[in-house]
Scaffold this active site. Structure first.
Site, short mmCIF file in Angstrom:
data_model
loop_
_atom_site.label_atom_id
_atom_site.label_comp_id
_atom_site.label_asym_id
_atom_site.label_seq_id
_atom_site.Cartn_x
_atom_site.Cartn_y
_atom_site.Cartn_z
N LYS A 22 0.83 -1.21 0.00
CA LYS A 22 0.00 0.00 0.00
C LYS A 22 0.87 1.27 0.00
O LYS A 22 0.63 2.19 -0.77
CB LYS A 22 -0.88 -0.01 1.26
N ASN A 23 1.89 1.30 0.86
CA ASN A 23 2.66 2.54 1.00
C ASN A 23 3.59 2.80 -0.19
O ASN A 23 4.12 3.91 -0.32
CB ASN A 23 3.47 2.52 2.31
N CYS A 116 -3.53 12.85 13.89
CA CYS A 116 -4.11 11.53 13.66
C CYS A 116 -3.80 10.65 14.85
O CYS A 116 -3.11 11.06 15.77
CB CYS A 116 -3.62 10.93 12.35
N ARG A 121 1.56 14.96 13.25
CA ARG A 121 2.30 14.61 12.02
C ARG A 121 2.39 15.83 11.13
O ARG A 121 1.57 16.05 10.26
CB ARG A 121 1.61 13.45 11.30
N ASP A 304 6.03 0.98 11.76
CA ASP A 304 4.77 0.32 11.36
C ASP A 304 4.69 -1.13 11.82
O ASP A 304 3.66 -1.78 11.62
CB ASP A 304 4.59 0.40 9.84
N ARG A 396 -8.02 -0.62 5.84
CA ARG A 396 -7.24 0.37 5.09
C ARG A 396 -5.95 -0.25 4.58
O ARG A 396 -5.41 0.19 3.57
CB ARG A 396 -6.87 1.55 5.99
C1 UD1 Z 1 5.06 7.04 6.07
C2 UD1 Z 1 4.12 5.86 6.07
C3 UD1 Z 1 3.77 5.47 7.50
C4 UD1 Z 1 5.04 5.23 8.30
C5 UD1 Z 1 5.98 6.41 8.20
C6 UD1 Z 1 7.33 6.18 8.86
C7 UD1 Z 1 2.84 6.08 4.04
C8 UD1 Z 1 1.54 6.39 3.39
N1 UD1 Z 1 2.92 6.23 5.37
O1 UD1 Z 1 4.36 8.12 6.67
O2 UD1 Z 1 2.99 4.27 7.44
O3 UD1 Z 1 4.71 5.02 9.66
O4 UD1 Z 1 6.24 6.73 6.81
O5 UD1 Z 1 7.97 5.09 8.28
O6 UD1 Z 1 3.78 5.67 3.40
N2 UD1 Z 1 7.96 14.74 9.80
C9 UD1 Z 1 8.13 16.08 10.04
N3 UD1 Z 1 7.74 16.97 9.07
C10 UD1 Z 1 7.24 16.55 7.87
C11 UD1 Z 1 7.07 15.17 7.62
C12 UD1 Z 1 7.46 14.29 8.61
O7 UD1 Z 1 8.58 16.48 11.11
O8 UD1 Z 1 6.93 17.40 7.03
C13 UD1 Z 1 8.37 13.76 10.83
C14 UD1 Z 1 7.20 12.90 11.33
O9 UD1 Z 1 6.47 13.54 12.35
C15 UD1 Z 1 7.95 11.67 11.83
C16 UD1 Z 1 9.12 11.55 10.84
O10 UD1 Z 1 9.26 12.83 10.24
O11 UD1 Z 1 8.49 11.91 13.10
C17 UD1 Z 1 8.91 10.51 9.77
O12 UD1 Z 1 7.66 10.72 9.13
P1 UD1 Z 1 7.45 10.37 7.59
O13 UD1 Z 1 8.53 9.44 7.15
O14 UD1 Z 1 7.25 11.62 6.84
O15 UD1 Z 1 6.07 9.59 7.64
P2 UD1 Z 1 4.95 9.60 6.53
O16 UD1 Z 1 5.55 9.76 5.18
O17 UD1 Z 1 3.86 10.52 6.94
#
Ligand code: UD1
Length: 417
Positions: A22-23, A116, A121, A304, A396
């Site tokens: 999915k991701n 969430c 996030r 995850d 999901r």
């Molecule tokens: C993706 C995955 C999610 C997984 C996560 C971490 C998808 C759809 N989701 O989520 O299942 O748990 O990677 O492996 O693929 N952060 C910031 N600012 C930002 C973006 C992120 O501070 O703009 C921080 C987040 O709060 C977190 C870290 O960076 O602490 C990693 O998050 P990120 O890798 O971005 O997660 P997602 O892409 O949202």
């Protein structure tokens, strides 16, 4: 609303086939917006998140046909550049349209994702990357309004590893003018898969599987067809289902290399693991050993799989600790696991799991996707009946989970409740 009813205590045996990731699929679906024409994605699971992303692409004007594990996305007539609140609030991955819409239309309007169940996030890194590539961003009335004349290559330095921000930056950079250099890029296999897809479309990207990516923008991309990679989180979840029920299972159609760290931990916990190129067999010990886990960006232990490993460690001999460094508040499953007689205490972002001899079935509530999987796993091992409500979370991200588990010998039913 549907519920799962699990009669626990059945040992799982046999083999299970893993679905597409999915991701990896969600960003690739949005990458099809970077070109005009029909792209075909294969190995697509029937999941609510995929259907929701298909819905978002249709709002943007794409024709999306989903049948027999195939997604056909025709982006020829796309004309709308908005991701509305109703969708973004249900699926944060909607933010993946930001880069592609900016590339295609020079503008994007995406509802600002709220909090969430797994904690705060932010999306600041996505926005900083878009600004670095020459777009102007305002946040107004809960929407991110982004616009640019033409995206311009630049240097982007991520201060922390973000899967989503890396994906958005890549998708914006591939058709930007000139060169973009991304440092601090995420290394997750889902990013490598997106790079493969973009490269097939005609993008010029160097540095795959490193945190330094160099992208030379091209004038045009073309539609393509690609097989999606297997889901490493579903793989890990089924391995734990085998381990927690003292079973013997083989997980097929997976990429063992994507799970090096979780496999090492399962071995440390006492499981016997054998791998081939595309399958993993697990033979569980009669008694599991406690282990310590720290979640980290790939190739570290994935957040995850944190909740699912916690379910497993509830039944290990001794005391385990789990430190969550990616989403420090991602512990909503602790209280629910304790309802099943687990002994877990929480201090800040560290959970201490004291192994108990048995879990006992009870009504519990799923509160996010991976937490729901942890409750299913605990229910499989618990004595008596466990009833899990709000299972729409699990739909999901896990395709036909109850069919797959029942085929392995579990007793799990979906009921209207
Ligand atoms: C993706 C995955 C999610 C997984 C996560 C971490 C998808 C759809 N989701 O989520 O299942 O748990 O990677 O492996 O693929 N952060 C910031 N600012 C930002 C973006 C992120 O501070 O703009 C921080 C987040 O709060 C977190 C870290 O960076 O602490 C990693 O998050 P990120 O890798 O971005 O997660 P997602 O892409 O949202």
């Amino acid at each position: 609303m549907e519920k799962f009813v699990i009669n626990g205590g059945k040992t799982l045996h046999g083999s299970v086939r893993i679905s597409g990731a999915k991701n990896a699929i969600l960003p690739i679906m949005t990458a099809t917006l970077l070109t005009s024409g029909k792209s075909i994605l294969r190995n697509i699971p029937n999941l609510n998140d995929i259907k929701m992303m298909a819905h978002l692409l249709r709002i943007i004007g794409a024709r999306v046909d989903f049948h027999d594990g195939l997604l056909e996305i025709n982006t020829e007539y796309c004309s709308y550049y908005e991701a509305p609140y109703e969708l973004v609030s249900k699926m944060r991955a909607s933010i993946y349209v930001l880069g592609p819409l900016l590339s295609r239309f020079g503008q994007a309007r995406v509802s600002f994702p709220g909090g969430c169940a797994i904690g705060t996030r932010p999306v600041d890194l996505h926005l900083q990357a878009m600004e670095a590539l020459g777009s102007y961003i305002d946040i107004e009335h809960g929407y991110i309004n982004a616009r640019c004349k033409k995206l311009q290559g630049n240097r982007i330095k991520f201060p922390k590893s973000s899967v989503g921000a890396t994906a958005n930056a890549l998708m914006a950079a591939v058709t930007a003018s000139g060169r973009t250099e991304i440092s601090g890029a995420a290394l997750e296999p889902e990013i490598a898969s997106l790079i493969d897809f973009l490269t097939l479309m005609g993008a010029r990207i160097r540095g795959k599987d490193t945190d330094q990516l160099i992208i030379d923008g091209v004038a045009e991309l073309h539609p393509v067809e690609m097989e999606m990679i297997p889901d490493r989180i579903e793989t890990g979840t089924f391995l734990i289902a085998g381990a927690i029920t003292h079973g013997d299972i083989t997980v097929e159609n997976c990429f063992p290399d994507h799970l090096s760290h979780p496999l090492e931990l399962l071995k440390k916990a006492g499981c016997n693991i054998k791998v081939t190129d595309t399958a993993i067999s697990l033979h569980a010990p009669s008694s599991l050993k406690a282990i310590d886990i720290i979640t980290k960006p790939y190739p570290g232990f994935p957040t995850d799989l944190q909740a699912q490993f916690m379910a497993l460690l509830c039944l290990a001999t001794g005391t385990s600790t789990i430190k969550e460094t990616i989403f420090p508040e991602r512990f909503m499953h602790v209280a629910e696991l304790n309802r099943l007689d687990a002994d877990i205490s929480l201090k800040d972002n560290i959970a201490t799991v004291k192994g108990v001899p048995a879990l006992s079935g009870a009504p519990v509530m799923a509160n996010d996707l991976r937490a729901s999987a942890a409750l299913v796993l605990a229910g499989l091992a618990a004595q008596g009946q466990t009833e899990i409500s709000r299972i729409y979370h699990i739909d999901r991200g896990y395709e036909h989970i109850e069919f797959k588990l029942n085929k392995l010998g579990a007793d799990i039913k979906r009921i209207q409740g």
